[in-house]
Design a protein around this motif. Structure first.
Motif, short mmCIF file in Angstrom:
data_model
loop_
_atom_site.label_atom_id
_atom_site.label_comp_id
_atom_site.label_asym_id
_atom_site.label_seq_id
_atom_site.Cartn_x
_atom_site.Cartn_y
_atom_site.Cartn_z
N ALA D 103 29.15 -17.13 -6.77
CA ALA D 103 29.84 -17.54 -7.99
C ALA D 103 28.85 -17.60 -9.16
O ALA D 103 27.69 -17.99 -8.98
CB ALA D 103 30.47 -18.92 -7.81
N VAL D 104 29.32 -17.20 -10.33
CA VAL D 104 28.55 -17.45 -11.55
C VAL D 104 28.63 -18.96 -11.80
O VAL D 104 29.72 -19.52 -11.90
CB VAL D 104 29.16 -16.69 -12.75
CG1 VAL D 104 28.37 -16.98 -14.01
CG2 VAL D 104 29.20 -15.19 -12.47
N GLU D 105 27.47 -19.61 -11.84
CA GLU D 105 27.46 -21.07 -12.01
C GLU D 105 27.03 -21.48 -13.42
O GLU D 105 27.41 -22.53 -13.92
CB GLU D 105 26.53 -21.71 -10.96
CG GLU D 105 27.02 -21.46 -9.53
CD GLU D 105 26.00 -21.87 -8.46
OE1 GLU D 105 24.96 -22.45 -8.82
OE2 GLU D 105 26.26 -21.61 -7.27
N GLY D 127 29.20 -11.22 -9.07
CA GLY D 127 29.25 -12.62 -9.48
C GLY D 127 30.70 -13.01 -9.63
O GLY D 127 31.48 -12.34 -10.30
N GLY D 128 31.11 -14.10 -9.00
CA GLY D 128 32.51 -14.50 -9.02
C GLY D 128 32.83 -15.44 -10.17
O GLY D 128 32.06 -16.37 -10.44
N ALA D 129 33.95 -15.22 -10.80
CA ALA D 129 34.41 -16.11 -11.87
C ALA D 129 35.67 -16.85 -11.42
O ALA D 129 35.91 -17.99 -11.81
CB ALA D 129 34.69 -15.30 -13.13
N PHE D 130 36.48 -16.18 -10.62
CA PHE D 130 37.65 -16.81 -10.01
C PHE D 130 37.40 -16.80 -8.52
O PHE D 130 37.30 -15.74 -7.91
CB PHE D 130 38.92 -16.02 -10.35
CG PHE D 130 39.20 -15.92 -11.82
CD1 PHE D 130 39.78 -16.98 -12.50
CD2 PHE D 130 38.86 -14.77 -12.53
CE1 PHE D 130 40.05 -16.89 -13.87
CE2 PHE D 130 39.12 -14.68 -13.90
CZ PHE D 130 39.71 -15.74 -14.57
N GLU D 144 36.94 -17.47 -17.42
CA GLU D 144 36.46 -16.50 -18.41
C GLU D 144 35.00 -16.73 -18.80
O GLU D 144 34.24 -15.78 -18.99
CB GLU D 144 37.34 -16.52 -19.67
CG GLU D 144 36.91 -15.42 -20.64
CD GLU D 144 37.89 -15.20 -21.79
OE1 GLU D 144 38.83 -15.99 -21.95
OE2 GLU D 144 37.70 -14.21 -22.52
N GLU D 145 34.60 -17.99 -18.86
CA GLU D 145 33.20 -18.28 -19.18
C GLU D 145 32.27 -17.52 -18.21
O GLU D 145 31.27 -16.92 -18.62
CB GLU D 145 32.96 -19.79 -19.07
CG GLU D 145 31.63 -20.25 -19.62
CD GLU D 145 31.38 -21.74 -19.30
OE1 GLU D 145 32.34 -22.45 -18.91
OE2 GLU D 145 30.22 -22.18 -19.41
N GLY D 146 32.63 -17.55 -16.94
CA GLY D 146 31.83 -16.84 -15.94
C GLY D 146 31.82 -15.34 -16.19
O GLY D 146 30.80 -14.67 -16.05
#
Lengths: 333, 333, 333, 333
Positions: D103-105, D127-130, D144-146
């Protein structure tokens, strides 16, 4: 048998295969089905392994048409097999209940259990003397001492007894004491053991292997029957799946499925099938509703102190309550 | 060991359990973790089956902390076990290749195969004389005749030989001819057989059971080692899953996992692992890349005419090509 | 939560981990259990993923002590959830029967089936308008047309209707026609769909995923309940195993297991669970004996001509016979 | 298609079935194979569900002869599909490496990781956003930020980016930022999602479902291709089996099997496939040796502090070592 060929198979390859099959007197016939070449053969000799033809790059698949087992099938014998053990008739319509401890631990323990289960309605007594244990450090059973106590408990209660046999060396010994021989799950495909027990005059309970399909299970039974022993009782005891909440996944659909495929009686063991005593009662009732010929249940006077399988054993009192429920259930089925 | 209790457990129940465990000298300690009562115990005696405590309604779960196997573990012995068979060193870093037919079918067949695999680079010869077959009607092996041919082929090529043993009755016979004894997948939990082979002075290859977890597999090896035989070679050969495209699902992650848990060498059998000769080559290479100590491969001079496993056997020529690829691969690993 | 450490963990590593956990206010406690260092922590914040600690070489395992779901658990709510749909009470002790075709194929088909199942004793009508099909070339359902016919059949027979929803785009549409929304097996972990349906005021039937453990299934239900919808009906419909004789393996032990873990009602679908109409009757009875709150059954006026699932559908006549047997069974349970 | 009939089928039943099939213009042909009556039919219309014929008591089994998928098959297109994403060619023979955090943190985390994996040799950034999480209480991604951070990291490093899409509502949003769309394991049979992504002009990575057979997986890909999107990358990521030592069982034999059945490229994800970072390295190498077109690997700057999947993530340094080993391996393959 059907042999489906790749769409890239050349005429020469097809001809060669055809000639090879014809030489073996397999009566090959070539068809076109859905745009694919298919060859059918008459397989008279069961020892022939046609699946090896898949070794040819242009053979896609070898598909069996007929069932691989014969003697145990409904096609071979259209009425149910009934097995008599003393006064107990297995497979005749009346539900038979095998009950007792996982392992015989002492004379007192097996006696106390035997009288309790007999009084509650059990018709056959179980108790292990040789235990197949995952760990070499676990209790492995009392051996002959256990057999002696079990037989004595059977005699005093008038119940026939069943016990597991793991080793061909012990056959004579176990036959001296037991009325029914049990082949455990781990030994379902122990063909040496199957062949030896096929020559015995005792009924054999064949538990389903942990990872055995119905077909493989019936083929293991076919070993017994082809070897001369047709007193076979099948027993579903759970298969291994991804679910870890229960010790195994009890495959109750095996009961009506086996009834359709075979003439052999089938029991269900919800103790091993679930590994949790709280689930034994509902699953025992479900097994009866699904059409099982009988149940195999672990009962221990003090489950939390048992040397093995305590977590899945019923107390005598819980067993008694279950027996009453089963009686009511059986009456309406 | 940890025992987690239901949040409905009463103080009296907890006290009784505590006293019971203290009496057994298990040194119980009571904790509160995440709002739940947990009791830890020191389990010195491996034969004690604390899981039976789950028979108590207020016990939720018995959780083991330490591994159930010892002698086969890395904690027990921190360097890799190396097994010498003639000039062949198993587990020493060099990849060893076991090759040969599923079953010895004739003297000619095993001789031809033996010379072919030797020349291509195999270091051990395989060939079955007693075959565990799902159907009683399938070819069951040549028995002693097969052993004689296999030993002769080993002698002429200078390759040590491995063959499967299914029956404790045959131990003496098989030991006369074989350099390594193989326990097949179906017999991984045949504890009688394990106990007998534990007393032999021959290396044993223990194939993983079709439905065995790594833990159960290592516990089966523990039977051998606890019984005195530490020359154990593990062999991953595919597990049973829902996927039917392949005969089994080859679990290559078992290779590095076993390397982390145990000091024993581990081989891979991609022939049984896939059941399809076309998949054997890529999976053999993958096994080597995953860190296997060796491979077990089925090779037959004419796979489509084999009595068993033809569909998963390599021709001598395909085997030769694979050996060359493996050599290049091993060089960079 | 418990963190077990490798026996090779150094004092420095243990101290660092301890300090790290203490900083996060996790109240770490260090114990020695069976010769191994174990650290317990109080996990207040569920979003924290302590399993990541296994990334440290000296951490052996992170073991959860408490259950990961809350709202759906028996600990959270000790009496059974009862859901009212029109006059039908689900979970109140009376067995409810959902019946109808796999897919709505025409107005005539659903009308004929609806009247037949109503007369035989069904209490809820099923029928698919949007069908999740393995192949893109299979019949995908009539869409809104199917919903209109289904609702009309429900109105005429007075039966509430249930239908599957696959797509968040269709929620408004489906809610217009259906009384109960069904989440199919393939969508059990479609979290977008779960979140949207959590906001609806309609009961949701959540079918168990093909490969979902009981814990994962309850966590999917937790998504619904945490989102505000507590009208959840669970439905066991078979899991995927190695056995291919049946389409799935119906895990009936899930029924009493869920009853012990959760307050939610649980149904059983023996049509999908077996994939064979001949097995539906015995397994339906077994499900009732195991304690199910209801059944979901596929019924089609002419199964062999059905657009989908014909092989597992009952004829109206077979359904009627089954209903009578269920009535007798329910009376004694 | 073949229809095998019970040996008890009457002439009248056979005639009726024959006439019924002839009316449907299925060109039925009747054969006798191994003593059983078999009817072949030409199935032109794929929407026809002949398996429903099993609803007739005298029909034993409906056996498909041809494969159920077409466009994704090797028979349809005999050369490998190559997909270009920026300068990266997938499926052309060069091994492509997708790497990045689960995940994108935060912006810092994805930037740091992106530069590290780029330098070590990765060619695509993940990189996961959801995030699809089993528990509603786990970290669900930055949304969306991710995506913004991920796209920025892609831009700065020059790496194309891939991210998972779970919800048809997010398609437009995700397409704005991502170069490749990922369908996760849980959504492999989310047909609504498949249909929508089939209409996009972006490459799609389709991960294998946890319990999906190769055939079902290829049928899911067929949904994409039949809908117009042929830029499909398959990704094996482990299947669910009984083994619990690893998170899943990585089925590497899927790689050569898919290569034989389909023209689509196939990647392997050993991070999810094993769930243990120590096993990722050997299994990544094994995947390459088995013939994979690429790898998908989880890399995190500080795995033990990761919000998700830390236990299976490599550190940048371990990733670098692996890349060097892969380079050497690829050179000899």
């Amino acid at each position: 048998m059907l042999i489906t060929l790749s769409i890239n198979a050349t005429t020469e390859q097809i001809n060669n295969l055809y000639n090879n099959l014809a030489e073996k007197k397999l009566n090959p016939q070539v068809y076109q089905i859905d745009g694919q070449t298919v060859i059918s053969v008459e397989k008279k000799d069961n020892s022939l392994e046609l699946v090896a033809l898949e070794a040819m790059g242009f053979v896609e698949k070898v598909i069996p048409i007929t069932k691989p087992y014969k003697l145990v099938s409904k096609e071979y014998k259209n009425h149910n097999t009934v097995i008599k053990v003393g006064d107990v008739e297995i497979g005749s319509g009346k539900i038979q209940i095998i009950a007792g401890p996982c392992a015989v631990e002492s004379k007192e323990q097996i006696m106390e259990t035997a009288f309790a289960v007999k009084e509650a309605g059990a018709t056959i007594l179980r108790g292990g003397a040789f235990k197949p244990r995952t760990s070499p450090y676990s209790f492995q059973g009392l051996g002959e001492e256990g057999l002696i106590y079990l037989a004595e408990a059977g005699r005093q209660t008038g119940l026939p007894v069943i016990t597991e046999i793991m080793d061909i060396k012990d056959i004579e010994l176990v036959c001296k004491y037991a009325d029914i021989l049990q082949i455990g799950s781990r030994n379902m495909q122990n063909y040496s053991l199957l062949r030896e027990l096929a020559a015995m005059d005792k009924p054999v309970m064949l538990k389903r292997g942990l990872a055995a399909t119905l077909e493989e299970w019936l083929l293991a039974a076919e070993y017994l029957m082809a070897g001369g022993n047709s007193k076979i009782i099948l027993c579903e005891r759970g298969i291994r799946t991804f679910e870890t909440h229960t010790r195994n996944t009890l495959d109750l659909s095996a009961v009506p499925a086996i009834k359709e495929l075979s003439h052999l009686p089938i029991f269900v063991d919800p103790s091993h099938g679930t590994g949790k005593w709280k689930l034994v009662k509902p699953m025992a009732k479900a097994a009866v509703a699904a059409g099982a010929d009988g149940l195999m249940l672990e009962v221990h006077p003090q489950p939390s102190q048992a040397y093995s399988d305590g977590e899945q054993s019923l107390t005598p009192n819980n067993f008694k309550i279950l027996m009453e429920e089963i009686k009511r259930l059986a009456a309406v089925l």
